[in-house]
Scaffold this active site. Structure first.
Site, PDB file in Angstrom:
ATOM      1  N   LYS A   1      69.641  65.177  19.988  1.00 13.76           N
ATOM      2  CA  LYS A   1      68.325  64.537  20.212  1.00 13.76           C
ATOM      3  C   LYS A   1      67.958  64.546  21.693  1.00 13.76           C
ATOM      4  CE  LYS A   1      69.020  60.445  17.990  1.00 13.76           C
ATOM      5  NZ  LYS A   1      68.677  59.109  17.469  1.00 13.76           N
TER       6      LYS A   1
ATOM      7  N   LYS B   1      69.504  62.711  23.883  1.00 12.64           N
ATOM      8  CA  LYS B   1      69.633  61.325  24.337  1.00 12.64           C
ATOM      9  C   LYS B   1      71.030  61.083  24.890  1.00 12.64           C
ATOM     10  CE  LYS B   1      66.813  57.753  22.503  1.00 12.64           C
ATOM     11  NZ  LYS B   1      66.643  56.583  21.662  1.00 12.64           N
TER      12      LYS B   1
HETATM   13  N1  C2G Z   1      62.143  50.263  18.633  1.00 15.54           N
HETATM   14  C1  C2G Z   1      61.140  49.284  18.622  1.00 15.54           C
HETATM   15  N2  C2G Z   1      60.774  48.699  19.778  1.00 15.54           N
HETATM   16  C2  C2G Z   1      61.363  49.057  20.952  1.00 15.54           C
HETATM   17  C3  C2G Z   1      62.378  50.032  20.973  1.00 15.54           C
HETATM   18  C4  C2G Z   1      62.761  50.631  19.782  1.00 15.54           C
HETATM   19  O1  C2G Z   1      60.595  48.961  17.554  1.00 15.54           O
HETATM   20  N3  C2G Z   1      60.955  48.452  22.094  1.00 15.54           N
HETATM   21  C5  C2G Z   1      62.517  50.875  17.363  1.00 15.54           C
HETATM   22  C6  C2G Z   1      62.283  52.379  17.335  1.00 15.54           C
HETATM   23  O2  C2G Z   1      60.936  52.672  17.014  1.00 15.54           O
HETATM   24  C7  C2G Z   1      63.241  52.822  16.226  1.00 15.54           C
HETATM   25  C8  C2G Z   1      64.403  51.808  16.354  1.00 15.54           C
HETATM   26  O3  C2G Z   1      63.900  50.709  17.141  1.00 15.54           O
HETATM   27  O4  C2G Z   1      62.626  52.667  14.952  1.00 15.54           O
HETATM   28  C9  C2G Z   1      65.607  52.407  17.039  1.00 15.54           C
HETATM   29  O5  C2G Z   1      65.178  52.921  18.282  1.00 15.54           O
HETATM   30  P1  C2G Z   1      66.143  53.987  19.010  1.00 15.54           P
HETATM   31  O6  C2G Z   1      67.515  53.451  19.063  1.00 15.54           O
HETATM   32  O7  C2G Z   1      65.471  54.452  20.262  1.00 15.54           O
HETATM   33  O8  C2G Z   1      66.143  55.165  17.933  1.00 15.54           O
HETATM   34  P2  C2G Z   1      65.738  56.685  18.124  1.00 15.54           P
HETATM   35  O9  C2G Z   1      66.508  57.276  19.237  1.00 15.54           O
HETATM   36  O10 C2G Z   1      64.266  56.717  18.142  1.00 15.54           O
HETATM   37  O11 C2G Z   1      66.359  57.353  16.810  1.00 15.54           O
HETATM   38  O12 C2G Z   1      66.282  59.935  12.868  1.00 15.54           O
HETATM   39  C10 C2G Z   1      65.617  58.941  13.626  1.00 15.54           C
HETATM   40  C11 C2G Z   1      66.285  58.736  14.948  1.00 15.54           C
HETATM   41  O13 C2G Z   1      67.668  58.521  14.803  1.00 15.54           O
HETATM   42  C12 C2G Z   1      65.642  57.570  15.676  1.00 15.54           C
END
Ligand code: C2G
Length: 126
Positions: free
Chosen positions: A44, A46
């Site tokens: 990803k 990340k």
């Molecule tokens: N999130 C949120 N508010 C934030 C930060 C994150 O609502 N301030 C939500 C994101 O939208 C996501 C969840 O928390 O639904 C997890 O965020 P991340 O850990 O950044 O996940 P991500 O890297 O986007 O991975 O297959 C999907 C991916 O694995 C998603």
């Protein structure tokens, strides 16, 4: 029983993550979280502060999470939905539209992101 599924990295677990998971659980009776593996995070693009084992430990302490599975690929969602008899797939709306193809298998809901908090911001404070 209405089963909910969501996915994420959940690095440096914070209020935005908690709000998302809380609202996701309120949509049903059972919440499964797909936690991104360290290798998948590389895919990803990340980088995380906390490795999978620690991110897993954080989530395992949350009483309203009923199951945690390992997210290792983009392609596993349909199989996860079918194997776990998922009714609702939930993601934050930074993913708006990206998972609409899953509507063939379950309800897809995008929830508003919590403003002003992110793992990236917290990482920059370390
Ligand atoms: N999130 C949120 N508010 C934030 C930060 C994150 O609502 N301030 C939500 C994101 O939208 C996501 C969840 O928390 O639904 C997890 O965020 P991340 O850990 O950044 O996940 P991500 O890297 O986007 O991975 O297959 C999907 C991916 O694995 C998603």
């Amino acid at each position: 029983m209405k089963k909910v599924l969501t996915y994420g990295t959940f690095d440096l677990f914070h209020y935005g993550h908690m709000q998302l998971l809380n609202r996701a659980k309120q949509l049903g009776d059972h919440l499964t979280v797909g936690l991104s593996s360290d290798r998948f995070n590389q895919e990803k693009g990340k980088t995380t502060v906390h490795p999978y084992a620690l991110r897993y430990e954080f989530l395992s302490q949350i009483k309203y999470i009923d199951a945690i599975l390992c997210e290792e690929s983009w392609e596993q969602k349909i199989d996860d939905i079918q194997k776990n008899a998922i009714d609702i797939f939930v993601m934050g709306d930074d993913w708006q539209g990206k998972f609409d193809f899953l509507q063939a298998y379950c309800q897809v809901i995008y929830l508003p992101r919590t403003p002003d908090v992110s793992s990236t911001q917290l990482k920059n404070l370390l």
